[in-house]
Motif scaffolding. Structure first.
Motif, PDB file in Angstrom:
ATOM      1  N   THR A  55       0.901  -1.236   0.053  1.00  0.00           N
ATOM      2  CA  THR A  55       0.083  -0.102   0.018  1.00  0.00           C
ATOM      3  C   THR A  55       0.657   1.328  -0.170  1.00  0.00           C
ATOM      4  O   THR A  55       2.102   1.157   0.442  1.00  0.00           O
ATOM      5  CB  THR A  55      -0.938   0.029   1.338  1.00  0.00           C
ATOM      6  OG1 THR A  55      -0.171   0.112   2.331  1.00  0.00           O
ATOM      7  CG2 THR A  55      -1.735  -1.091   1.295  1.00  0.00           C
ATOM      8  N   LYS A  56       0.373   2.336  -0.434  1.00  0.00           N
ATOM      9  CA  LYS A  56       0.857   3.631  -0.337  1.00  0.00           C
ATOM     10  C   LYS A  56       1.181   3.839   1.035  1.00  0.00           C
ATOM     11  O   LYS A  56       2.215   4.701   1.362  1.00  0.00           O
ATOM     12  CB  LYS A  56       0.376   4.676  -1.158  1.00  0.00           C
ATOM     13  CG  LYS A  56       0.197   4.482  -2.653  1.00  0.00           C
ATOM     14  CD  LYS A  56      -0.591   5.283  -3.467  1.00  0.00           C
ATOM     15  CE  LYS A  56      -0.596   5.105  -4.895  1.00  0.00           C
ATOM     16  NZ  LYS A  56      -1.442   6.009  -5.745  1.00  0.00           N
ATOM     17  N   ASP A  57       0.045   3.457   1.986  1.00  0.00           N
ATOM     18  CA  ASP A  57       0.383   3.949   3.237  1.00  0.00           C
ATOM     19  C   ASP A  57       1.672   3.607   3.975  1.00  0.00           C
ATOM     20  O   ASP A  57       2.306   4.184   4.813  1.00  0.00           O
ATOM     21  CB  ASP A  57      -0.941   3.503   4.003  1.00  0.00           C
ATOM     22  CG  ASP A  57      -2.316   4.278   3.630  1.00  0.00           C
ATOM     23  OD1 ASP A  57      -2.167   5.197   2.737  1.00  0.00           O
ATOM     24  OD2 ASP A  57      -3.232   3.861   4.073  1.00  0.00           O
ATOM     25  N   PHE A  58       1.798   2.356   3.762  1.00  0.00           N
ATOM     26  CA  PHE A  58       2.832   1.650   4.561  1.00  0.00           C
ATOM     27  C   PHE A  58       4.119   1.990   3.785  1.00  0.00           C
ATOM     28  O   PHE A  58       5.204   2.342   4.547  1.00  0.00           O
ATOM     29  CB  PHE A  58       2.966   0.031   4.246  1.00  0.00           C
ATOM     30  CG  PHE A  58       3.846  -0.920   4.874  1.00  0.00           C
ATOM     31  CD1 PHE A  58       4.021  -0.920   6.228  1.00  0.00           C
ATOM     32  CD2 PHE A  58       4.986  -1.194   4.208  1.00  0.00           C
ATOM     33  CE1 PHE A  58       4.789  -1.645   7.018  1.00  0.00           C
ATOM     34  CE2 PHE A  58       5.886  -2.099   4.989  1.00  0.00           C
ATOM     35  CZ  PHE A  58       5.954  -1.994   6.070  1.00  0.00           C
ATOM     36  N   ALA A  59       4.130   2.247   2.521  1.00  0.00           N
ATOM     37  CA  ALA A  59       5.342   2.911   1.995  1.00  0.00           C
ATOM     38  C   ALA A  59       5.767   4.097   2.555  1.00  0.00           C
ATOM     39  O   ALA A  59       6.949   4.366   2.766  1.00  0.00           O
ATOM     40  CB  ALA A  59       4.968   3.066   0.262  1.00  0.00           C
ATOM     41  N   CYS A  60       4.669   5.051   2.678  1.00  0.00           N
ATOM     42  CA  CYS A  60       5.041   6.470   3.382  1.00  0.00           C
ATOM     43  C   CYS A  60       5.519   6.082   5.146  1.00  0.00           C
ATOM     44  O   CYS A  60       6.496   6.770   5.265  1.00  0.00           O
ATOM     45  CB  CYS A  60       3.772   7.259   3.426  1.00  0.00           C
ATOM     46  SG  CYS A  60       4.123   8.891   4.216  1.00  0.00           S
ATOM     47  N   ASP A 318       9.165  12.676  -1.797  1.00  0.00           N
ATOM     48  CA  ASP A 318      10.207  11.723  -1.534  1.00  0.00           C
ATOM     49  C   ASP A 318      10.385  10.792  -2.570  1.00  0.00           C
ATOM     50  O   ASP A 318       9.431  10.022  -2.993  1.00  0.00           O
ATOM     51  CB  ASP A 318       9.904  11.113  -0.283  1.00  0.00           C
ATOM     52  CG  ASP A 318      11.107   9.972   0.208  1.00  0.00           C
ATOM     53  OD1 ASP A 318      11.839   9.264  -0.878  1.00  0.00           O
ATOM     54  OD2 ASP A 318      11.502  10.082   1.401  1.00  0.00           O
ATOM     55  N   PRO A 319      11.526  10.821  -3.490  1.00  0.00           N
ATOM     56  CA  PRO A 319      11.594   9.902  -4.491  1.00  0.00           C
ATOM     57  C   PRO A 319      11.638   8.506  -4.320  1.00  0.00           C
ATOM     58  O   PRO A 319      11.059   7.739  -5.273  1.00  0.00           O
ATOM     59  CB  PRO A 319      13.301  10.329  -4.937  1.00  0.00           C
ATOM     60  CG  PRO A 319      13.475  11.434  -4.382  1.00  0.00           C
ATOM     61  CD  PRO A 319      12.832  11.670  -3.241  1.00  0.00           C
ATOM     62  N   ARG A 320      11.932   7.815  -3.199  1.00  0.00           N
ATOM     63  CA  ARG A 320      11.741   6.737  -2.596  1.00  0.00           C
ATOM     64  C   ARG A 320      10.294   6.255  -2.667  1.00  0.00           C
ATOM     65  O   ARG A 320       9.945   5.024  -3.236  1.00  0.00           O
ATOM     66  CB  ARG A 320      12.657   6.224  -1.798  1.00  0.00           C
ATOM     67  CG  ARG A 320      12.403   4.637  -1.176  1.00  0.00           C
ATOM     68  CD  ARG A 320      13.159   4.158  -0.094  1.00  0.00           C
ATOM     69  NE  ARG A 320      14.593   3.998  -0.618  1.00  0.00           N
ATOM     70  CZ  ARG A 320      15.427   3.713   0.164  1.00  0.00           C
ATOM     71  NH1 ARG A 320      15.491   3.938   1.465  1.00  0.00           N
ATOM     72  NH2 ARG A 320      16.789   3.611  -0.267  1.00  0.00           N
ATOM     73  N   TYR A 321       9.582   7.082  -2.142  1.00  0.00           N
ATOM     74  CA  TYR A 321       8.125   6.831  -2.067  1.00  0.00           C
ATOM     75  C   TYR A 321       7.619   6.865  -3.345  1.00  0.00           C
ATOM     76  O   TYR A 321       6.524   5.887  -3.715  1.00  0.00           O
ATOM     77  CB  TYR A 321       7.362   7.804  -1.061  1.00  0.00           C
ATOM     78  CG  TYR A 321       5.930   7.613  -1.169  1.00  0.00           C
ATOM     79  CD1 TYR A 321       5.373   6.932  -0.650  1.00  0.00           C
ATOM     80  CD2 TYR A 321       5.350   8.818  -2.105  1.00  0.00           C
ATOM     81  CE1 TYR A 321       3.726   6.994  -0.500  1.00  0.00           C
ATOM     82  CE2 TYR A 321       3.895   8.499  -2.136  1.00  0.00           C
ATOM     83  CZ  TYR A 321       3.256   7.771  -1.359  1.00  0.00           C
ATOM     84  OH  TYR A 321       1.669   7.618  -1.475  1.00  0.00           O
ATOM     85  N   THR A 322       7.743   7.881  -4.037  1.00  0.00           N
ATOM     86  CA  THR A 322       6.962   7.934  -5.491  1.00  0.00           C
ATOM     87  C   THR A 322       7.496   6.765  -6.349  1.00  0.00           C
ATOM     88  O   THR A 322       6.580   6.444  -7.004  1.00  0.00           O
ATOM     89  CB  THR A 322       7.605   9.419  -5.901  1.00  0.00           C
ATOM     90  OG1 THR A 322       8.762   9.500  -6.146  1.00  0.00           O
ATOM     91  CG2 THR A 322       7.038  10.524  -5.333  1.00  0.00           C
TER      92      THR A 322
END
Length: 719
Positions: A55-60, A318-322
């Motif tokens: 999920t994007k949530d966990f990635a953040c 954040d590049p890693r997040y995107t």
């Protein structure tokens, strides 16, 4: 930190220090205070039982810590793949692996689900795509102590070498298909971790060296809702992890049991962290260690299970997040195309059992969805042109990974696939009645198992009673199949997935069955087919297992006898609970209503039970083999068990109870030749002032039938 604060941070775990075999790598939990700046700070984040929930949530959450504390090391306690939602499973878990690669996962313990496709699949397809290293120090070639996987990996942070040691639960052989792990043995995880810990601190560079050691166990406490002390005292394997892991190990991450806790483990002085971080990426374990180079040991730590929330604006920049978010979007779009096909409809949500906090997947309670799947096995394999001959369907709770929920009546391919993601084949096997009864006893799992109880789903023709207070092997009191008492000498054909009938989940008696036949049909595909053919699907409201205490085996005609039912209400999102019922001995009109008290009975003894009902009956008539029936009005749940009625002047009967006159199946109400128990509540025709069964009071009169009086039932208030 003052003395009072230090004691509070220990969480009472100092009482466990006497259990330690040797003093642990002792440190102080500084709580919400910063680590002493004189110490070298080591930042670790951890997940466990991720199961492809990208999920994007966990990635953040992960990238936020990595951004706030540069150099943070991302670790896992296993089950990164396997048992995954449709978005991942429909693409062979490739998006999940790419996602964790993007977040720079460094090391992971191997979990049992990493072996779903066998060792060759793990070492090939999975490890080849993964940038991280899987470690499993207790996975050996059979008959040897030669590990087949790396036992550890050393990562460096702030000039400190951190040795991450991995081990998996010894229960792997009972959790995966045996063909894939043929030739492997799974040893004591603590002994394996301790062996590697010694190697990494013996001064010999040839077998690896590290300054700080961290253990990643794919094993953990059965419950995170109690205390460390209670879990250590009640579970031998977890006690070993907490009290016997080498004192050289500074921190213990755990997994497998899908729990959330952050406990201060015992030590001779100070404590050391013992952490598990829930499951499905709902939280992120965050641990900071304060390492003293002069003393060559960790002397402080802080820890938390950080709740995962929606992405922040900082994450979006954040590049890693995107980069990780792009993987999520691409995978979800592809899965949407695969899964949007509608395959059927349902009349209402069909769910797994709930935990006490309202979350799903309580594998220790009966599940409508698990029962539904068990019924689908029987009907699917008994179709013309199929192997046929199936008497009973069974489903293991761990094989049901999602709910058939939601208010939308539509059921899609994605819905069905997410529920059953393992793609096992359906197998049939013959067991004796005695073996079936033993299988039901094995729901109470062996001592030291991750979960003390696992509730099997059963096809609609099977019910049973049990005594939760009885000892091992003596809990099952009566099993009924098609309304008749189980014949322990007869042979019954069982249908289920290959994993369970191979003895999985510690149901070892299944492995002793004979005449094994693999249908060649995949469970997921078969479930999709069954939904298509049987829509609209109705939730099975009837409960199959009810606890009966003081269950009689012999009663005297004309004398009242009593017993108590507990656990006849499901633990589901559907509030449909039983509040009243009807009771009989043999056939004949009911004599009254009996009120059910909505009450939770906690475990132990397992399982927890909702609903309590006291029943008083009097059988009259000749000596005979009779059948006691209690039908809970709202759901149609029917409790059946045999008794011998002894007339005042007659001998005790012999033989087996097989139903009652006018009700050949033994499962229905009088005048219902079909023997079914589903449908709307029965109208009693009795008068009373109560709006529900719990308020009914008084004594019903006896009911006299031509040929003799059959029963007397008492209504009483349950307070």
């Amino acid at each position: 930190m003052n003395r009072a604060r230090k004691f509070a941070a220990c969480g009472g775990s100092l009482a466990l220090s006497a259990l330690m075999v040797a003093p642990a790598h002792a440190a102080t939990n500084v709580g919400d205070q910063p680590i002493d700046p004189a110490l070298t700070q080591l930042s670790l984040v951890n997940t466990n039982d991720f199961h492809g929930h990208f999920t994007k949530d966990f990635a953040c959450a992960v990238t936020t810590v990595q951004r706030e504390v540069p150099g943070t090391t991302f670790l896992s306690a296993g089950d990164n793949v396997g048992g995954t939602p449709f978005e991942s499973a429909s693409q062979d878990d490739e998006p999940a692996i790419d996602y964790l690669n993007s977040l720079d996962l460094k090391v992971s313990a191997v979990g049992n689900h990493e072996f779903d496709g066998g060792l060759s699949d793990l070492k090939g397809r999975v490890q080849d795509r993964a940038d991280w290293t899987y470690v499993g120090a207790n996975v050996y070639r059979a008959g040897t102590t030669d590990p087949v996987l790396p036992g550890y990996k050393v990562v460096e942070q702030n000039g400190v070498r951190i040795g991450v040691i991995g081990a998996v639960t010894r229960e792997v052989p009972s959790l995966v298909a045996k063909d894939g792990i043929k030739g492997l043995e799974f040893g004591d995880p603590v002994a394996a971790v301790n062996r590697v810990a010694t190697d990494l601190t013996d001064g010999d560079p040839a077998n690896g060296e590290a300054d700080v050691l961290v253990a990643e166990y794919h094993e953990g406490a059965p419950s995170g809702e109690s205390s460390l002390e209670s879990q250590v005292s009640s579970n031998a394997q977890f006690k070993s992890i907490v009290t016997e892991t080498s004192p050289k190990v500074a921190a213990i991450f755990t997994g497998h049991t899908h729990q959330k806790y952050a406990w201060d483990g015992p030590a001779s002085t100070g404590t050391r962290p013992v952490i598990q971080t829930d499951f499905y990426a709902s939280h992120l374990g965050q641990l900071t260690l304060g390492y003293d180079p002069a003393r060559d040991e960790v002397t402080q730590y802080s820890m938390t299970n950080r709740e995962v929330t929606e992405p922040t604006e900082a994450c979006k920049a954040d590049p890693r997040y995107t980069a990780t978010a792009k993987i999520v979007d691409t995978a979800n779009k592809r899965a949407e195309q695969i899964g949007k096909e509608k395959i059927g409809t349902k009349t209402a949500p069909i769910t797994r059992a709930l935990n006490d906090d309202g979350t799903p997947d309580n594998r220790m309670r009966e599940s409508r969805l698990s029962n539904l799947i068990a019924q689908s096995y029987v009907e699917s394999i008994n179709k013309p042109g199929r192997p046929g001959g199936v008497d009973i369907g069974v489903m293991n709770p761990g094989g049901v990974r999602a709910d058939l929920g939601g208010n939308d009546e539509a059921i899609t391919y994605a819905d069905a696939a997410t529920i059953m993601p393992f793609n096992n084949t359906i197998v049939t096997k013959d067991l004796t009645g005695a073996q079936i009864k033993q299988v039901l006893e094995e729901q109470w799992q062996p001592e030291g198992s991750s979960r003390p109880f696992l509730k099997l789903g059963l096809s609609e023709n099977v019910t049973y009673t049990y005594d939760p207070n009885a000892g091992d092997g003596k809990r099952i009191t009566t099993v009924m199949v098609d309304g008749k008492e189980l014949d322990e000498k007869a042979t019954y054909t069982i249908a289920s997935n290959s994993f369970l009938l191979d003895g999985g989940d510690n149901f070892t008696t299944f492995g002793e069955g004979t005449n094994t036949r693999d249908s060649g049909l995949i469970d997921q595909s078969l479930f999709v087919e069954w939904i298509k053919e049987n829509s609209p699907i109705r939730p099975p409201y009837e409960k199959h297992a009810v606890a009966v205490t003081d269950q009689p085996t012999e009663v005297k005609a004309g004398e009242e006898f009593s017993f108590t039912l507990t656990g006849f209400n499901m633990s589901t999102t559907d509030p449909n609970e039983n509040t009243q019922g009807l009771a009989w001995v043999d056939d004949g009109p009911y004599s009254g209503e009996i009120g059910a008290k909505a009450v939770r009975l906690d475990a132990p003894p397992y399982p927890t039970r909702d609903g309590e009902l006291k029943v008083d009956l009097t059988a009259t008539g000749p000596s005979r083999n009779a059948l006691v029936k209690v039908r809970l009005t709202e759901t149609g749940t029917t409790v059946l068990f045999p008794v011998k009625v002894v007339a005042a002047d007659g001998p005790s009967p012999t033989g087996t109870t097989t139903g009652s006159p006018g009700d050949p199946t033994g499962t229905g109400s009088p005048g219902d030749p079909s023997g079914t128990v589903s449908g709307p509540p029965v109208e009693t025709g009795l008068t009373g002032d109560g709006s529900n069964g719990a308020t009914l009071i008084g004594v019903a009169g006896s009911v006299t039938l031509l040929g003799g009086a059959y029963l007397l039932a008492r209504r009483r208030m349950e307070n």
